[in-house]
Design an enzyme around this catalytic site. Sequence first.
Site, PDB file in Angstrom:
ATOM      1  N   GLY A  95       0.804  -1.218   0.000  1.00  0.00           N
ATOM      2  CA  GLY A  95       0.000   0.000   0.000  1.00  0.00           C
ATOM      3  C   GLY A  95       0.836   1.267   0.000  1.00  0.00           C
ATOM      4  CB  CYS A  96      -0.318   4.746  -0.096  1.00  0.00           C
ATOM      5  SG  CYS A  96      -1.483   4.689   1.265  1.00  0.00           S
ATOM      6  CE1 TYR A  97       0.758   7.809   5.452  1.00  0.00           C
ATOM      7  CE2 TYR A  97      -0.839   6.263   6.340  1.00  0.00           C
ATOM      8  CZ  TYR A  97      -0.420   7.557   6.138  1.00  0.00           C
ATOM      9  OH  TYR A  97      -1.172   8.601   6.630  1.00  0.00           O
ATOM     10  CB  ALA A 116       5.699   6.625   0.647  1.00  0.00           C
TER      11      ALA A 116
END
Lengths: 346, 346, 346, 346
Positions: A141-143, A146
């Site tokens: 996912g995103c977190y 990143a």
Amino acid sequence: MGLLGASGYGGGELLRLLKAHPGVELVGFSSRKHQGKPLAAAWPQLWDERPFASQEEVLERSEVVFLALPNGLAMEIAPRALAMGKRVIDLSGDFRLPPGVYEAWYGIPHQSPTLYREAIYGLPELHREEIREARLVANPGCYVTAATLALAPLAAAGALKGAFVVGLSGVSGAGREGEGTFYAEVNENLKPYRVGGTHRHIPEMERNLGRLLAQGRPVRTHGEAGEVRLAFTPHLVPMTRGILVTAEAEVEGDWRQEVLDELYGDFYAREPFVRVLREALPETKGTYGSNRVDLKPLYEARTGRVLVFAALDNLVKGMAGQAVQNLNLMMGFPEETALPKEGLWP
Amino acid sequence: MGLLGASGYGGGELLRLLKAHPGVELVGFSSRKHQGKPLAAAWPQLWDERPFASQEEVLERSEVVFLALPNGLAMEIAPRALAMGKRVIDLSGDFRLPPGVYEAWYGIPHQSPTLYREAIYGLPELHREEIREARLVANPGCYVTAATLALAPLAAAGALKGAFVVGLSGVSGAGREGEGTFYAEVNENLKPYRVGGTHRHIPEMERNLGRLLAQGRPVRTHGEAGEVRLAFTPHLVPMTRGILVTAEAEVEGDWRQEVLDELYGDFYAREPFVRVLREALPETKGTYGSNRVDLKPLYEARTGRVLVFAALDNLVKGMAGQAVQNLNLMMGFPEETALPKEGLWP
Amino acid sequence: MGLLGASGYGGGELLRLLKAHPGVELVGFSSRKHQGKPLAAAWPQLWDERPFASQEEVLERSEVVFLALPNGLAMEIAPRALAMGKRVIDLSGDFRLPPGVYEAWYGIPHQSPTLYREAIYGLPELHREEIREARLVANPGCYVTAATLALAPLAAAGALKGAFVVGLSGVSGAGREGEGTFYAEVNENLKPYRVGGTHRHIPEMERNLGRLLAQGRPVRTHGEAGEVRLAFTPHLVPMTRGILVTAEAEVEGDWRQEVLDELYGDFYAREPFVRVLREALPETKGTYGSNRVDLKPLYEARTGRVLVFAALDNLVKGMAGQAVQNLNLMMGFPEETALPKEGLWP
Amino acid sequence: MGLLGASGYGGGELLRLLKAHPGVELVGFSSRKHQGKPLAAAWPQLWDERPFASQEEVLERSEVVFLALPNGLAMEIAPRALAMGKRVIDLSGDFRLPPGVYEAWYGIPHQSPTLYREAIYGLPELHREEIREARLVANPGCYVTAATLALAPLAAAGALKGAFVVGLSGVSGAGREGEGTFYAEVNENLKPYRVGGTHRHIPEMERNLGRLLAQGRPVRTHGEAGEVRLAFTPHLVPMTRGILVTAEAEVEGDWRQEVLDELYGDFYAREPFVRVLREALPETKGTYGSNRVDLKPLYEARTGRVLVFAALDNLVKGMAGQAVQNLNLMMGFPEETALPKEGLWP
């Protein structure tokens, strides 16, 4: 290709990207809520009157199936799909962590613990070769995407001791009717949430970086993992799309800006979707609608720490775009197919 | 009271607050840009046709004068005003730091270095008694107020070793026509700025906390200061008002949540504008339009660090409201006069 | 293709679309402000280090040149480009109106009045055949495209007597550093502007609809025009992209919803970028990033008027996308090439 | 004073205003959802640990009771409160329309049809004298207040024939968890809703203006009403607070700007909360947090129609502030008590 879970934001972005993919025929998509209704009834941006099908229909027709479902469902459906000879790209958390760790952080008993051993972690920048051959991909996912990409070069260099990671997320990260996301409560507001080491994505970040620390590169999903301890503090920001991670890393050894720039530049030199900025700082809008990550490492002389900023579009590189990138690898398409590297501005 | 600099956001908020202050007669306000024009021509929210006066007129008529001017001007005007027997509340950075430090961080030669020794630092929670007697008050800004109040109890307890401070600010903090603040560039965007230890407010935060570390309480503006090293990383958030500071403090000694709660609760027990939250986390909207700060300290067991969150309205407690709070102390009005403790929602 | 004016929002969108166009080689782009600098220095969303060239260089290298310049410049550059044998797509207002009308509404003396007679009005839904052969296309803007497409079927049917047109625009319509578009002034605000029949786009709307009224279909740019009188009241809305036009049309004859639906459905039946909604109402976000217009006519029984709603993305169908659509027609590419019909959500 | 319905946005604003009212003791407030919990648990902006009480407790303790409940409940509670000798200010639609009209538009059978005859319509600018003596006040809402005040001078002058009214509302108008108001669906979006003459506030607007047309001034709630036919088209705008009404009025007689200015200036000359602008146009932010309405009539020479713009804060003058204004009249307090005429900017 088929898609289960076509009425959430991840599903919506997958539809947009897959419909424009020249190598893909979208043979079916399902949503319990909308079954039988036309796509355009659920999605104002789509001009498409094809109906939502049932999960069974989608599974039968697809060669590869995307699962964009709430946590806990993929672990039931994936075994069935694999048994039917399909390949699976799962966007949930079900196959990202060892079952024991998963159960501890998600509070859901794992239904397919043995399947985890076969699942490949779908972060192409680290696991590209494994993904090509995978039957089951656990799409991060995103977190986590990143934070992992922000700190990976330091970890692979053996220099990462720990980090204070601040996550800043737009509201779409909470899903289509996310709790506490009514406009008037979120607009002109900014708040931390799930603080104090309670966010589910912490073990995944630590594991990704721990593997790099232990294995260097190449990294294998089921190889050895060292220990990295992160403090992670997420915040909800009044915007729709976009994630920014600001990480202050505690590092071993002496660093200077030139050395950092070189380390990051080299590490991502051949990556089609990772840009290491020289002058500018990452800003989320710069990645809007694209599959790109913008990174910037910065040596902070006053404290001897390394600051790293990472910006991405949480629904693209942080979700649906990454899944298509994995699809491209699995199917032998050029990795960049149907994935914009440049976004919309403003 | 009079106001120089009545066309910026700080000036606008001062007008709003002073007009509703029962003990104050607003005898004049100036703006070079709008001189002679009615107030309502510059401010759509004000229903007031009185004209902007000249600086001279305002100075002559006022007993206390607020300076809401760009950095570098107060140091020229304040000596004149004091010589005329007026008392001065300066909202700029001109008298917040020793002249040498000021010159190093602001790049402006100081015109009134001796006057600094008389200036009192206008943070009522730390300097209340000094402010009552002050002729010249240096009113601190939003980031510094938030970060100082967030970490003050730890510093006063001698436990603060350093901190990683993330600042998150709405756009109004950049002023009425702030560089890089066009709507379409800021909306749906999030970005760090002035990173890597370059932000001007760092020495002020370190100094405030250093004084607490060295002096404990009470703190005196011109007393001894210890050394605290902060990393400060500000970000621009797509909202108009509001500041959130998220600080990860490195602390001496063993801490538990109960002890932290007690430390913060006791430290701010009698403060009219500081609320230490028990359950909830601070969110900026909760302070919108009010002079309140919401704080929450949190012991993070995984890392042994102390997280502190502080939220406030950057134009009220972070600027104009704090100035009125100082006025109330200087003039002997009840400290809460004309200052809302509760804000607008939503 | 080449582009003059590559640092404004229209130019930025053109770059994004042209770079993804399979039939186009982008041979040059200019911006006075950025000449010599790399593209990425002006545009955070673009990952492209090619430098901005001079206007001369761009003109020389291009077969077709896009002019995305302020009003008044295209009338100087277009004659030169045409003389060099280039074809021109002009995004400004310079060639949209007869020179006399232009001068009256824009207050700029026209430098190329005779060239107007050759310019083709670049609204493909009305002038497709003319555009294919054009050397010089006058690309219409966002409000005019929305209002014209909203009312065109009624005008072509001879039923339109007049209309009260309310325009609602996101901020990017005002350009990259548009006057009065600072974030803190626009956010949480909504206001009318250029009201009372003073907006420059009024004569263009009236002319487009007047031509349909007089000529029916097909419409010719330089054919006869009847008279339609519109009241147009634009508003600035706190969002970045998107235009909504709400028009209340005074109509001749008796209308019912079914007849209206059929009229609009037939009129746009073969249009690749116009969707006439049956159930839903247009919303701007549904067109975000796409070249689509969503329309909905509605018979209002209480007043006997016809309401029409039109939504589009002002930077795509209202500007750069429309220009690419014109390019496709001029060059014989399939009209939909490189133009998404579906947008991003959310 | 007491308040039933203290957990919605109207209730929240009432709490803020009443707590700062020098003549009022807030003796109780209820919310089914939060009963027994402290106020601060429901409202992040309030620093108040008093518990929500039961409806009975609040009714018993109060002299005047505010009802901020969903439609259909006030008609049950008001008779009981009146029988207990209390005075009632109802913020719902229950007593604003004759029971037959109410039932037709709201689809709710009326439980207290005879009580309607006693209810006074709580728009102080038109019904001030009636309100002073009222036992039961029906407090009008945001759209109706804006549209009525925008067109009242034309109606009272006998010149209003009809109008096309466009309503533009921030999201808080839909309530605290309003349907379809999730952030990611509303942000960067703009859409019409309940169009085609179906919005419940139409008969109320028509009735208010019809009474003025028939009675001139003074107007009586239960006096004669003429007929005015309005088209009303509401839109949802991506902002939290604020209403703008843009009305194009069809008028009898010849009008010029000076005559219009005089008509509006005279009509509202003594109103403490209505400002008729001379130069500027109303913008919603100018009224943010205040009880003020900004108006601007404009003669449009091209069409012979009169445009009127009205801006207000939907939660203050459009809801809670108006209720406090009514309270002030009923209790003999100065009408402006605790009601700001000036708002927050930015």
